[in-house]
Write a protein that holds these residues in place. Sequence first.
Motif, PDB file in Angstrom:
ATOM      1  N   THR A  82     -38.671  58.661  10.826  1.00 49.91           N
ATOM      2  CA  THR A  82     -37.882  59.760  11.382  1.00 49.91           C
ATOM      3  C   THR A  82     -38.850  60.856  11.833  1.00 49.91           C
ATOM      4  O   THR A  82     -39.628  61.366  11.038  1.00 49.91           O
ATOM      5  CB  THR A  82     -36.901  60.321  10.347  1.00 49.91           C
ATOM      6  OG1 THR A  82     -37.622  60.769   9.190  1.00 49.91           O
ATOM      7  CG2 THR A  82     -35.918  59.249   9.909  1.00 49.91           C
ATOM      8  N   SER A 126     -35.079  60.198  15.939  1.00 51.00           N
ATOM      9  CA  SER A 126     -34.855  61.613  15.650  1.00 51.00           C
ATOM     10  C   SER A 126     -33.358  61.882  15.525  1.00 51.00           C
ATOM     11  O   SER A 126     -32.544  61.158  16.100  1.00 51.00           O
ATOM     12  CB  SER A 126     -35.426  62.462  16.783  1.00 51.00           C
ATOM     13  OG  SER A 126     -34.984  63.800  16.716  1.00 51.00           O
ATOM     14  N   THR A 139     -33.272  61.090   7.266  1.00 51.57           N
ATOM     15  CA  THR A 139     -33.130  59.722   6.747  1.00 51.57           C
ATOM     16  C   THR A 139     -31.803  59.548   6.031  1.00 51.57           C
ATOM     17  O   THR A 139     -31.111  58.535   6.207  1.00 51.57           O
ATOM     18  CB  THR A 139     -34.292  59.390   5.800  1.00 51.57           C
ATOM     19  OG1 THR A 139     -35.514  59.365   6.553  1.00 51.57           O
ATOM     20  CG2 THR A 139     -34.099  58.041   5.134  1.00 51.57           C
TER      21      THR A 139
END
Length: 240
Positions: A82, A126, A139
Amino acid sequence: MKINVLTLFPDMFTPLQVSMLGRGLEDGKWDLNLVNFRNFTTDVHHHVDDTPYGGGAGMVLQIMPIKKALDSLENRGKVIITAPQGKTFNEEIAQEWSQEENLTFICGHYEGFDQRVYDLADEVVSIGDYVLTGGELPTMSMIDATVRLLPGILGNAASPVDESFSHGLLEYPQYTRPAEFEGKKVPEVLTSGNHQKIAQWRHKEALRATYLRRPDLLAKKELTKEEKEMLAEIKAEVEK
Protein backbone atom coordinates in the motif's frame (compact mmCIF):
# COMPACT_ATOMS: atom_id res chain seq x y z
CA MET A 1 -8.74 -17.29 2.27
CA LYS A 2 -5.60 -16.61 4.28
CA ILE A 3 -4.30 -13.05 4.55
CA ASN A 4 -0.78 -12.30 5.73
CA VAL A 5 0.18 -8.80 6.87
CA LEU A 6 3.79 -7.71 7.32
CA THR A 7 3.69 -4.80 9.76
CA LEU A 8 5.57 -3.12 12.59
CA PHE A 9 2.30 -2.58 14.46
CA PRO A 10 0.25 -5.82 14.57
CA ASP A 11 -1.86 -4.46 17.45
CA MET A 12 -3.44 -1.96 15.07
CA PHE A 13 -5.39 -4.75 13.35
CA THR A 14 -7.85 -5.38 16.19
CA PRO A 15 -10.78 -3.83 14.22
CA LEU A 16 -10.60 -6.70 11.74
CA GLN A 17 -11.16 -9.18 14.56
CA VAL A 18 -14.55 -7.90 15.70
CA SER A 19 -18.07 -7.65 14.21
CA MET A 20 -18.85 -9.62 11.04
CA LEU A 21 -15.22 -10.06 10.00
CA GLY A 22 -14.38 -11.25 13.51
CA ARG A 23 -17.14 -13.85 13.40
CA GLY A 24 -15.80 -14.94 10.03
CA LEU A 25 -12.39 -15.46 11.63
CA GLU A 26 -13.90 -17.52 14.44
CA ASP A 27 -15.87 -19.61 11.95
CA GLY A 28 -12.78 -20.27 9.84
CA LYS A 29 -14.13 -18.48 6.76
CA TRP A 30 -10.85 -16.56 6.52
CA ASP A 31 -7.56 -16.39 8.39
CA LEU A 32 -5.41 -13.41 9.41
CA ASN A 33 -1.69 -13.89 9.98
CA LEU A 34 0.07 -10.81 11.41
CA VAL A 35 3.84 -10.83 11.02
CA ASN A 36 6.04 -8.23 12.75
CA PHE A 37 9.01 -7.90 10.44
CA ARG A 38 11.04 -6.33 13.26
CA ASN A 39 11.42 -9.91 14.48
CA PHE A 40 13.51 -10.65 11.38
CA THR A 41 16.26 -8.12 12.11
CA THR A 42 19.76 -9.27 13.07
CA ASP A 43 21.21 -6.35 15.05
CA VAL A 44 20.96 -5.91 18.81
CA HIS A 45 18.59 -2.92 18.59
CA HIS A 46 16.30 -4.54 15.98
CA HIS A 47 16.54 -1.65 13.54
CA VAL A 48 14.25 -1.90 10.51
CA ASP A 49 15.16 1.48 9.02
CA ASP A 50 18.20 3.55 8.13
CA THR A 51 19.14 6.94 6.68
CA PRO A 52 18.71 7.26 2.91
CA TYR A 53 21.71 7.14 0.59
CA GLY A 54 22.30 10.56 -0.91
CA GLY A 55 20.95 12.32 2.16
CA GLY A 56 17.51 13.66 2.94
CA ALA A 57 15.05 13.86 5.80
CA GLY A 58 13.56 10.87 7.58
CA MET A 59 14.34 7.18 7.65
CA VAL A 60 13.78 4.47 5.02
CA LEU A 61 12.65 0.90 5.68
CA GLN A 62 15.33 -1.65 4.87
CA ILE A 63 14.72 -4.52 2.51
CA MET A 64 16.44 -7.27 4.54
CA PRO A 65 13.91 -7.79 7.39
CA ILE A 66 10.97 -7.47 4.99
CA LYS A 67 12.44 -10.00 2.56
CA LYS A 68 13.16 -12.44 5.40
CA ALA A 69 9.62 -12.05 6.77
CA LEU A 70 8.19 -12.66 3.30
CA ASP A 71 10.36 -15.74 2.83
CA SER A 72 9.09 -17.15 6.13
CA LEU A 73 5.54 -17.44 4.78
CA GLU A 74 4.33 -20.80 3.56
CA ASN A 75 1.69 -19.40 1.23
CA ARG A 76 2.13 -15.76 0.36
CA GLY A 77 -0.09 -15.63 -2.74
CA LYS A 78 -0.40 -12.18 -4.29
CA VAL A 79 1.91 -9.68 -2.58
CA ILE A 80 0.54 -6.14 -2.21
CA ILE A 81 2.18 -2.92 -1.05
CA THR A 82 0.00 0.00 0.00
CA ALA A 83 1.57 3.27 -1.14
CA PRO A 84 0.39 6.65 -2.54
CA GLN A 85 2.04 5.99 -5.91
CA GLY A 86 -0.03 2.85 -6.51
CA LYS A 87 -3.18 2.42 -8.58
CA THR A 88 -6.33 3.47 -6.75
CA PHE A 89 -8.16 0.71 -4.90
CA ASN A 90 -11.79 0.14 -5.90
CA GLU A 91 -14.59 -2.42 -5.76
CA GLU A 92 -13.36 -4.15 -8.91
CA ILE A 93 -10.00 -4.85 -7.27
CA ALA A 94 -11.74 -6.08 -4.10
CA GLN A 95 -13.83 -8.47 -6.22
CA GLU A 96 -10.69 -9.74 -7.95
CA TRP A 97 -8.78 -10.24 -4.68
CA SER A 98 -11.73 -12.06 -3.08
CA GLN A 99 -11.14 -14.89 -5.56
CA GLU A 100 -7.57 -15.46 -4.30
CA GLU A 101 -6.64 -18.18 -1.79
CA ASN A 102 -3.82 -16.13 -0.25
CA LEU A 103 -2.96 -12.44 -0.07
CA THR A 104 0.03 -10.77 1.57
CA PHE A 105 0.16 -7.06 2.44
CA ILE A 106 3.35 -5.16 3.27
CA CYS A 107 2.76 -2.06 5.42
CA GLY A 108 5.19 0.81 5.17
CA HIS A 109 6.18 3.48 7.68
CA TYR A 110 8.57 6.41 8.10
CA GLU A 111 9.68 7.86 4.72
CA GLY A 112 8.79 4.71 2.82
CA PHE A 113 10.57 1.61 1.54
CA ASP A 114 13.95 0.96 0.08
CA GLN A 115 13.04 0.91 -3.63
CA ARG A 116 14.04 -2.76 -3.87
CA VAL A 117 11.11 -3.72 -1.62
CA TYR A 118 8.75 -2.84 -4.47
CA ASP A 119 10.39 -5.59 -6.54
CA LEU A 120 8.94 -8.09 -4.04
CA ALA A 121 5.34 -7.02 -4.72
CA ASP A 122 2.88 -8.07 -7.39
CA GLU A 123 0.79 -4.92 -6.97
CA VAL A 124 1.16 -1.44 -5.47
CA VAL A 125 -2.22 0.01 -4.47
CA SER A 126 -3.38 3.29 -2.93
CA ILE A 127 -6.63 4.27 -1.20
CA GLY A 128 -6.43 7.88 -2.35
CA ASP A 129 -4.32 10.91 -3.13
CA TYR A 130 -3.20 11.66 0.41
CA VAL A 131 -0.49 10.48 2.77
CA LEU A 132 -0.97 8.63 6.07
CA THR A 133 1.59 7.82 8.76
CA GLY A 134 1.72 4.19 7.71
CA GLY A 135 0.25 1.45 5.57
CA GLU A 136 -1.81 -0.20 8.30
CA LEU A 137 -5.02 1.81 7.90
CA PRO A 138 -5.12 1.47 4.09
CA THR A 139 -4.40 -2.24 4.44
CA MET A 140 -7.26 -2.67 6.91
CA SER A 141 -9.63 -0.87 4.54
CA MET A 142 -8.62 -3.08 1.65
CA ILE A 143 -8.90 -6.27 3.71
CA ASP A 144 -12.35 -5.26 4.96
CA ALA A 145 -13.57 -4.50 1.43
CA THR A 146 -12.21 -7.83 0.17
CA VAL A 147 -13.12 -10.22 2.98
CA ARG A 148 -16.70 -9.00 3.25
CA LEU A 149 -17.24 -10.40 -0.26
CA LEU A 150 -16.38 -13.94 0.84
CA PRO A 151 -19.30 -16.39 1.13
CA GLY A 152 -20.91 -16.39 4.56
CA ILE A 153 -19.22 -13.25 5.92
CA LEU A 154 -22.23 -10.93 5.64
CA GLY A 155 -24.81 -13.62 6.31
CA ASN A 156 -26.98 -12.51 3.37
CA ALA A 157 -25.62 -13.51 -0.02
CA ALA A 158 -27.53 -10.68 -1.71
CA SER A 159 -26.00 -7.96 0.48
CA PRO A 160 -22.76 -7.28 -1.44
CA VAL A 161 -24.57 -7.53 -4.77
CA ASP A 162 -26.92 -4.62 -4.06
CA GLU A 163 -24.41 -2.27 -2.48
CA SER A 164 -22.68 0.84 -3.77
CA PHE A 165 -20.30 0.34 -6.72
CA SER A 166 -21.37 -3.30 -7.29
CA HIS A 167 -23.09 -2.27 -10.53
CA GLY A 168 -21.13 0.90 -11.14
CA LEU A 169 -23.70 2.98 -9.24
CA LEU A 170 -24.10 4.27 -5.71
CA GLU A 171 -26.61 2.42 -3.54
CA TYR A 172 -30.26 3.44 -3.52
CA PRO A 173 -31.76 4.97 -0.32
CA GLN A 174 -32.82 2.52 2.41
CA TYR A 175 -35.63 2.91 4.97
CA THR A 176 -36.95 1.00 7.98
CA ARG A 177 -39.55 1.51 10.72
CA PRO A 178 -41.18 3.82 11.64
CA ALA A 179 -42.98 4.59 8.37
CA GLU A 180 -43.16 8.26 9.39
CA PHE A 181 -40.77 10.24 11.61
CA GLU A 182 -41.09 13.96 12.35
CA GLY A 183 -43.21 14.42 9.24
CA LYS A 184 -40.84 12.54 6.95
CA LYS A 185 -42.46 9.50 5.34
CA VAL A 186 -41.07 6.40 3.71
CA PRO A 187 -41.76 6.48 -0.07
CA GLU A 188 -45.11 4.79 -0.70
CA VAL A 189 -43.72 2.48 -3.37
CA LEU A 190 -41.61 0.69 -0.73
CA THR A 191 -44.70 -0.28 1.24
CA SER A 192 -46.78 -1.17 -1.81
CA GLY A 193 -45.74 -4.81 -2.00
CA ASN A 194 -45.23 -4.42 -5.76
CA HIS A 195 -41.73 -5.87 -6.16
CA GLN A 196 -41.36 -4.82 -9.79
CA LYS A 197 -42.12 -1.18 -8.98
CA ILE A 198 -39.83 -1.34 -5.95
CA ALA A 199 -36.98 -2.64 -8.12
CA GLN A 200 -37.56 0.12 -10.67
CA TRP A 201 -37.68 2.79 -7.96
CA ARG A 202 -34.45 1.53 -6.41
CA HIS A 203 -32.70 1.46 -9.76
CA LYS A 204 -33.77 5.01 -10.56
CA GLU A 205 -32.78 6.28 -7.11
CA ALA A 206 -29.37 4.62 -7.45
CA LEU A 207 -28.96 6.49 -10.74
CA ARG A 208 -30.12 9.72 -9.06
CA ALA A 209 -27.64 9.37 -6.20
CA THR A 210 -24.81 8.66 -8.62
CA TYR A 211 -25.77 11.56 -10.90
CA LEU A 212 -25.86 14.00 -7.98
CA ARG A 213 -22.86 12.77 -5.98
CA ARG A 214 -20.54 10.83 -8.29
CA PRO A 215 -21.21 11.81 -11.92
CA ASP A 216 -17.71 10.52 -12.75
CA LEU A 217 -19.01 6.98 -12.22
CA LEU A 218 -21.75 7.49 -14.81
CA ALA A 219 -19.15 8.59 -17.34
CA LYS A 220 -17.51 5.17 -17.00
CA LYS A 221 -20.72 3.15 -17.10
CA GLU A 222 -22.37 1.87 -20.26
CA LEU A 223 -26.01 2.77 -19.69
CA THR A 224 -28.89 0.67 -20.97
CA LYS A 225 -31.75 2.26 -22.89
CA GLU A 226 -33.90 2.10 -19.75
CA GLU A 227 -31.19 3.75 -17.67
CA LYS A 228 -30.79 6.54 -20.23
CA GLU A 229 -34.54 7.21 -20.05
CA MET A 230 -34.43 7.21 -16.25
CA LEU A 231 -31.44 9.56 -16.26
CA ALA A 232 -33.25 11.98 -18.61
CA GLU A 233 -36.20 12.03 -16.18
CA ILE A 234 -33.85 12.63 -13.24
CA LYS A 235 -32.11 15.53 -15.00
CA ALA A 236 -35.49 17.10 -15.80
CA GLU A 237 -36.60 16.73 -12.16
CA VAL A 238 -33.36 18.21 -10.85
CA GLU A 239 -33.52 21.20 -13.21
CA LYS A 240 -37.08 22.15 -12.14
